[in-house]
Design an enzyme around this catalytic site. Structure first.
Site, short mmCIF file in Angstrom:
data_model
loop_
_atom_site.label_atom_id
_atom_site.label_comp_id
_atom_site.label_asym_id
_atom_site.label_seq_id
_atom_site.Cartn_x
_atom_site.Cartn_y
_atom_site.Cartn_z
N GLU A 145 3.17 8.51 -0.22
CA GLU A 145 2.02 9.22 -0.79
C GLU A 145 1.98 10.67 -0.31
O GLU A 145 0.97 11.15 0.21
CB GLU A 145 0.71 8.48 -0.47
N GLU A 205 3.20 -0.28 -3.87
CA GLU A 205 1.82 -0.62 -3.48
C GLU A 205 1.05 -0.98 -4.74
O GLU A 205 0.88 -0.14 -5.62
CB GLU A 205 1.12 0.52 -2.73
#
Length: 515
Positions: free
Chosen positions: A196, A319
């Site tokens: 991220e 995820e």
């Protein structure tokens, strides 16, 4: 039909009353395989240093009265081995970009402590580090997927970690690995280059990250015959520009690009909604948001096709899962939530989506394995429970490394409050022994569905099955009632020529084996 309803697999139907009449029908045409394989790595899991995922999850106090190897809980290992998890992602997540691997090797009593600033501000003692993780993977018979620190780390730090784990020669780092108890290399293949990076991993622009990726990747070396599969930070949800920029600028040395998407019941990060006791409106909205995975996978894949028409770069959904408000009375930074039949329906639907996009989706990781978010397993001291989502992975493991069978669907809608969703989703595969497996999900909360599939020229004579359902989508497993939601035999599928006819109860997941 009344006799059919008496079968074991649909006993729950009686509790639903007259509204569950088979008033709707769905049709499918299942084609021949074209050689496309559903990667087993789609069924990967995720273990971050977050809440009670590692500590008091996999890794417990030495005095806890459960069977252990070192401090690893073996009842958890046994449960995960049963569903054949193919890979385990670690150490994060956001934690990965504040983790320095040298703090987690060597004598445990001498390891420095750190503050886990992302998840609850707790002190991390680093007793579970690189060697402990890789020994856990060995116990699980699963492949490690390690995420390197790009956000607060250095190129040299990640390069050294790769050498420490994979070099089978003489060097200061391989000598250190041997001193720490492992002379032979671990040969870790899957490596994430940051996590991220648009957010907790560095707040970067995609242009800046693409340059950083190339710099980190070139120093993450292959040693011997072990070829690294390097995975770039990808987008969240509908950030299509991130995918465009990374694919355009990173021309080589990339195995995959990651996509993150969480299903929020409300769609609001500030109040995601409860894990239990929700209304049908909340159920419908959760399934609506979960089904957006189809949109994201399709659109990101189309962008990737522009720069990679041969589909050599994998879309890695590392995820995903349902994210609700934390359970009342727990540390909100620990992300502990219950797991209902609703979550299982989202998981099954998502896995069907991944299977049907097997040309591009090659790896995925449910968030997370134990005690965090949409967990497979919940623990309470020496007790564990298997969640409804665990049972989905048990049902779907038959698709791992099987050949995808393409499907055309004509299904009714699940209607609520003037809104509509497709009520049924399916994926199908053929394994190495020639057995055909179908996983069928009916998300309609109220109506059972008569499902018929045309198998074309496939050869089969018998069908067996399992079902996961309950009296209500809010049903959960608890430490006092751990088997409230469990797999049972399903007998409401029958052969009709070369077609198969299936009676799908409301809010149910059915897996069938044809041989």
């Amino acid at each position: 039909m009344k006799k059919t309803l008496l079968s074991v697999g649909t006993l729950a139907l009686w509790a639903l009353g007259a509204s569950s009449v088979f008033a709707q029908s769905a049709k499918a045409t299942i084609g021949n395989d074209n050689g496309m394989v559903i990667s087993r790595h789609i069924y990967g899991q995720f273990a971050e240093h977050l809440g009670r995922g590692i500590y008091d999850g996999f890794w417990v106090d030495a005095k806890m009265p459960v069977k252990k190897q070192d401090r690893v809980r073996l009842d958890i290992v046994d449960a995960l081995k049963k569903i054949k998890i193919p890979n385990l992602r670690w150490p994060g997540g956001c934690f990965a970009d504040e983790y320095h691997w040298r703090d987690g090797i060597g004598v445990r009593t001498g390891r420095p402590k750190m503050v886990n600033t992302n998840w609850g501000g707790v002190t991390e003692d680093n007793s579970f580090g690189t060697h402990e993780f890789l020994e856990l993977c060995k116990l699980l018979n699963t492949e490690p997927y390690i995420t390197g620190n790009v956000g607060s780390g250095t190129v040299q730090e990640m390069s050294n970690w790769v050498e420490y784990l994979n070099f089978d020669g003489k060097s200061p780092l391989s000598d250190l690995r041997a001193k720490n108890g492992h002379p032979k290399p671990y040969n870790v293949t899957f490596w994430g280059v940051g996590n991220e990076s648009w957010g907790c991993g560095g707040n970067m622009t995609p242009e800046h990250y693409a340059d950083e990726y190339k710099r980190y990747a070139i120093f993450a070396k292959d040693y011997g015959n072990n070829k690294l599969k390097k995975i770039a930070t990808g987008p969240a949800g509908d950030n299509y520009n991130w995918t465009e920029v990374v694919m355009k600028n990173v021309k080589k040395d990339i195995w995959g690009i990651a996509l993150h998407y969480y299903t929020l019941p409300t769609g609001d990060w500030n109040d995601k909604g409860p894990a239990t006791g929700f209304t049908e409106a909340a159920y419908f909205n959760t399934l609506k948001n979960g089904l957006r995975m189809e949109e994201f996978v399709t659109k990101h894949s189309a962008i990737m096709d522009k720069y990679d028409p041969d589909k050599k770069v994998a879309l890695v959904v590392d995820e995903w899962g349902v994210w609700t408000n934390s359970e009342p009375g727990t540390n909100p930074g620990f992300l502990y939530q219950q797991n209902s039949l609703r979550d299982a329906l989202v998981a099954a639907t998502t896995l069907n989506i991944f299977n049907n996009h097997a040309d591009r989706v090659k790896l995925a990781n449910l968030a997370q394995t134990i005690n965090v978010l949409q967990a497979l397993i919940l623990t309470q001291k020496e007790k564990i429970i298997l969640t409804p989502t665990y049972h989905v992975f048990d049902m779907f493991k038959v698709h791992q490394d099987a050949k995808l069978l393409p499907i055309k669907l004509d299904v009714p809608d699940y209607e609520f409050d003037g809104k509509k969703l497709p009520a049924v989703n399916v994926s199908a595969s053929k394994d190495a022994a020639g057995k055909i497996h179908l996983t069928i999900v009916n998300i309609d909360n109220n109506k059972a569905i008569d499902f018929k599939a045309d198998l074309g020229n496939a050869t089969w004579s018998t069908v067996s099955g399992q079902i996961l359902t309950g009296t209500d989508v809010t049903n959960i497993n608890t430490f006092t009632n751990p088997n409230n939601i469990k797999l049972v035999a399903f007998n409401d599928a029958k052969k009709d020529g070369n077609n198969i006819s299936v009676k799908l109860p409301a809010h149910s997941i059915v897996s069938l084996e044809l041989k």
